[in-house]
Structure formats: C-alpha cells, structure tokens
Write a protein that holds these residues in place. Structure first.
Motif, PDB file in Angstrom:
ATOM      1  N   VAL A   1       0.890  -1.160   0.000  1.00 16.94           N
ATOM      2  CA  VAL A   1       0.000   0.000   0.000  1.00 16.94           C
ATOM      3  C   VAL A   1       0.929   1.211   0.000  1.00 16.94           C
ATOM      4  CG1 VAL A   1      -1.814   1.242   1.210  1.00 16.94           C
ATOM      5  CG2 VAL A   1      -1.798  -1.262   1.240  1.00 16.94           C
ATOM      6  N   LEU A   2       0.933   1.933  -1.113  1.00 14.53           N
ATOM      7  CA  LEU A   2       1.938   2.968  -1.342  1.00 14.53           C
ATOM      8  C   LEU A   2       1.325   4.357  -1.512  1.00 14.53           C
ATOM      9  CD1 LEU A   2       4.100   1.109  -4.017  1.00 14.53           C
ATOM     10  CD2 LEU A   2       4.438   1.156  -1.533  1.00 14.53           C
ATOM     11  N   GLU A   3       2.105   5.359  -1.095  1.00 12.58           N
ATOM     12  CA  GLU A   3       1.816   6.762  -1.366  1.00 12.58           C
ATOM     13  C   GLU A   3       3.056   7.346  -2.023  1.00 12.58           C
ATOM     14  OE1 GLU A   3      -0.921   8.639  -0.910  1.00 12.58           O
ATOM     15  OE2 GLU A   3      -2.037   6.909  -0.160  1.00 12.58           O
TER      16      GLU A   3
ATOM     17  N   ILE B   1       8.573   7.353  -2.493  1.00 13.78           N
ATOM     18  CA  ILE B   1       7.492   6.405  -2.255  1.00 13.78           C
ATOM     19  C   ILE B   1       7.616   5.885  -0.823  1.00 13.78           C
ATOM     20  CG2 ILE B   1       6.476   4.195  -2.928  1.00 13.78           C
ATOM     21  CD1 ILE B   1       7.865   4.625  -5.683  1.00 13.78           C
ATOM     22  N   ALA B   2       6.490   5.786  -0.123  1.00 11.41           N
ATOM     23  CA  ALA B   2       6.476   5.206   1.222  1.00 11.41           C
ATOM     24  C   ALA B   2       5.165   4.454   1.400  1.00 11.41           C
ATOM     25  CB  ALA B   2       6.608   6.295   2.276  1.00 11.41           C
ATOM     26  N   GLY B   3       5.194   3.451   2.281  1.00 11.24           N
ATOM     27  CA  GLY B   3       3.974   2.712   2.523  1.00 11.24           C
ATOM     28  C   GLY B   3       4.200   1.510   3.410  1.00 11.24           C
ATOM     29  N   VAL B   4       3.353   0.489   3.199  1.00  8.44           N
ATOM     30  CA  VAL B   4       3.373  -0.709   4.029  1.00  8.44           C
ATOM     31  C   VAL B   4       3.439  -1.947   3.137  1.00  8.44           C
ATOM     32  CG1 VAL B   4       2.100  -2.067   5.732  1.00  8.44           C
ATOM     33  CG2 VAL B   4       2.050   0.422   5.838  1.00  8.44           C
ATOM     34  N   TYR B   5       4.361  -2.836   3.480  1.00 14.39           N
ATOM     35  CA  TYR B   5       4.498  -4.150   2.847  1.00 14.39           C
ATOM     36  C   TYR B   5       3.811  -5.170   3.747  1.00 14.39           C
ATOM     37  CZ  TYR B   5       6.840  -8.710   2.376  1.00 14.39           C
ATOM     38  OH  TYR B   5       7.101 -10.044   2.266  1.00 14.39           O
ATOM     39  N   GLU B   6       3.113  -6.128   3.145  1.00 14.39           N
ATOM     40  CA  GLU B   6       2.574  -7.261   3.887  1.00 14.39           C
ATOM     41  C   GLU B   6       2.781  -8.515   3.059  1.00 14.39           C
ATOM     42  OE1 GLU B   6      -1.560  -8.762   5.931  1.00 14.39           O
ATOM     43  OE2 GLU B   6      -1.224  -6.619   5.679  1.00 14.39           O
ATOM     44  N   GLY B   7       3.434  -9.526   3.649  1.00 10.30           N
ATOM     45  CA  GLY B   7       3.703 -10.744   2.904  1.00 10.30           C
ATOM     46  C   GLY B   7       4.459 -11.762   3.731  1.00 10.30           C
ATOM     47  N   LEU B   8       5.310 -12.520   3.077  1.00  8.57           N
ATOM     48  CA  LEU B   8       6.065 -13.606   3.689  1.00  8.57           C
ATOM     49  C   LEU B   8       6.829 -13.161   4.931  1.00  8.57           C
ATOM     50  CD1 LEU B   8       7.027 -16.578   3.370  1.00  8.57           C
ATOM     51  CD2 LEU B   8       8.909 -15.707   1.980  1.00  8.57           C
ATOM     52  N   PHE B   9       7.302 -11.924   4.949  1.00 11.31           N
ATOM     53  CA  PHE B   9       8.101 -11.420   6.060  1.00 11.31           C
ATOM     54  C   PHE B   9       7.282 -10.565   7.020  1.00 11.31           C
ATOM     55  CE2 PHE B   9      10.969 -12.172   2.476  1.00 11.31           C
ATOM     56  CZ  PHE B   9      11.800 -13.121   3.046  1.00 11.31           C
ATOM     57  N   GLY B  10       5.967 -10.780   7.065  1.00 12.15           N
ATOM     58  CA  GLY B  10       5.103 -10.039   7.982  1.00 12.15           C
ATOM     59  C   GLY B  10       4.671  -8.708   7.408  1.00 12.15           C
TER      60      GLY B  10
ATOM     61  N   ALA C   1       9.817   1.649   1.499  1.00 10.94           N
ATOM     62  CA  ALA C   1      10.144   2.994   1.022  1.00 10.94           C
ATOM     63  C   ALA C   1      11.064   2.896  -0.186  1.00 10.94           C
ATOM     64  CB  ALA C   1      10.820   3.801   2.124  1.00 10.94           C
ATOM     65  N   GLY C   2      11.045   3.945  -1.005  1.00 11.19           N
ATOM     66  CA  GLY C   2      11.917   3.942  -2.168  1.00 11.19           C
ATOM     67  C   GLY C   2      11.674   5.128  -3.065  1.00 11.19           C
ATOM     68  N   THR C   3      12.024   4.927  -4.346  1.00  7.60           N
ATOM     69  CA  THR C   3      11.922   6.009  -5.313  1.00  7.60           C
ATOM     70  C   THR C   3      11.366   5.507  -6.649  1.00  7.60           C
ATOM     71  OG1 THR C   3      14.181   5.636  -6.072  1.00  7.60           O
ATOM     72  CG2 THR C   3      13.871   7.304  -4.352  1.00  7.60           C
ATOM     73  N   LEU C   4      10.793   6.437  -7.382  1.00  9.72           N
ATOM     74  CA  LEU C   4      10.389   6.220  -8.770  1.00  9.72           C
ATOM     75  C   LEU C   4      11.055   7.314  -9.582  1.00  9.72           C
ATOM     76  CD1 LEU C   4       8.673   4.911 -11.012  1.00  9.72           C
ATOM     77  CD2 LEU C   4       6.856   6.514 -10.405  1.00  9.72           C
ATOM     78  N   LYS C   5      11.966   6.914 -10.460  1.00  7.06           N
ATOM     79  CA  LYS C   5      12.661   7.868 -11.328  1.00  7.06           C
ATOM     80  C   LYS C   5      12.402   7.434 -12.761  1.00  7.06           C
ATOM     81  CE  LYS C   5      16.001   9.110  -7.877  1.00  7.06           C
ATOM     82  NZ  LYS C   5      17.381   9.278  -7.481  1.00  7.06           N
TER      83      LYS C   5
ATOM     84  N   VAL D   1      12.574  -0.718  -0.807  1.00  5.52           N
ATOM     85  CA  VAL D   1      13.275  -1.487   0.216  1.00  5.52           C
ATOM     86  C   VAL D   1      12.356  -1.708   1.411  1.00  5.52           C
ATOM     87  CG1 VAL D   1      15.254  -1.547   1.788  1.00  5.52           C
ATOM     88  CG2 VAL D   1      15.503  -0.551  -0.493  1.00  5.52           C
ATOM     89  N   VAL D   2      12.330  -2.955   1.889  1.00  7.97           N
ATOM     90  CA  VAL D   2      11.627  -3.324   3.119  1.00  7.97           C
ATOM     91  C   VAL D   2      12.694  -3.734   4.129  1.00  7.97           C
ATOM     92  CG1 VAL D   2      10.016  -4.938   4.199  1.00  7.97           C
ATOM     93  CG2 VAL D   2       9.613  -4.152   1.849  1.00  7.97           C
ATOM     94  N   GLU D   3      12.660  -3.124   5.307  1.00  6.90           N
ATOM     95  CA  GLU D   3      13.552  -3.513   6.413  1.00  6.90           C
ATOM     96  C   GLU D   3      12.685  -4.224   7.449  1.00  6.90           C
ATOM     97  OE1 GLU D   3      16.834  -2.887   6.582  1.00  6.90           O
ATOM     98  OE2 GLU D   3      17.101  -1.419   4.982  1.00  6.90           O
ATOM     99  N   THR D   4      12.967  -5.502   7.717  1.00  4.89           N
ATOM    100  CA  THR D   4      12.166  -6.274   8.654  1.00  4.89           C
ATOM    101  C   THR D   4      13.046  -7.264   9.397  1.00  4.89           C
ATOM    102  OG1 THR D   4      10.108  -7.539   8.865  1.00  4.89           O
ATOM    103  CG2 THR D   4      11.490  -8.018   6.933  1.00  4.89           C
ATOM    104  N   GLU D   5      12.432  -8.151  10.165  1.00  3.29           N
ATOM    105  CA  GLU D   5      13.162  -9.191  10.890  1.00  3.29           C
ATOM    106  C   GLU D   5      12.476 -10.529  10.702  1.00  3.29           C
ATOM    107  OE1 GLU D   5      13.525  -8.290  15.023  1.00  3.29           O
ATOM    108  OE2 GLU D   5      14.923  -6.645  14.683  1.00  3.29           O
TER     109      GLU D   5
END
Length: 97
Positions: free
Chosen positions: A22-24, A30-39, A44-48, A55-59
C-alpha cells in the motif's frame, strides 16, 4: 505508484509467494506498508522515470532482513527483480488494484 499493489514473487528459496504494497507517492519518493512472507513492515523507495526501487527492512526470528525490489513501471503493472538478505534472489510482477 500510489495505491494498493498485489505482488507475486518467484524464487528458488521460497517458490511462489504473494505480497501486497500500500503505497503513497510524493514526487519521486514512495512510502507505505508491505505485507507478505516477512510479515508487515514499512516499505520505502523512489520512482525515477519508469524505474522503481523499493526497500523493506524487517526481521525474521530476530534476524534483520532487507528486501530490495528493482523494477520497471508500466502503467498499472511492475516487473523486476527481488533480492532478500540471506534468502537469495528472484523475480516479481505486480498489479495495481
């Protein structure tokens, strides 16, 4: 890139998996929320131009994991590669709902 995206990932380590973003977008950022295999985690990232980098930073079980998506945006679809720290690489496709 703003909106909800359904992502399908193909990798040797995990087979076929599904995720959602879910991105804005504001200008190139670009920023938002990832949901999937890693929770659930921030994404966050860029569109050029038509080049997307996210990039998703998780544990996973207390171990830091970075998920990097590099793709080409084509209207309401994205297609590219994914690199996951400790899990290897794969490809993905996505469609904006």
């Amino acid at each position: 890139m703003s909106g909800t995206w359904k992502i399908t990932v193909e990798s040797a380590s995990a087979g076929t998996t599904k995720a959602s973003w879910v991105l804005e977008q504001s200008d190139e950022e670009i920023a938002g929320v990832y949901e999937g295999l890693f929770g659930t985690a921030p994404i966050a990232g860029t569109l050029k131009g038509d080049h997307v980098n996210l990039v998703v930073e998780t544990e996973v079980q207390g171990v830091p994991v970075q998920v990097v998506y590099a793709a080409t945006l084509m209207g309401n679809t994205v297609k590219g590669s994914i690199t996951v720290t400790g899990y290897g690489e794969g490809t993905f496709t996505g469609t904006r709902e």
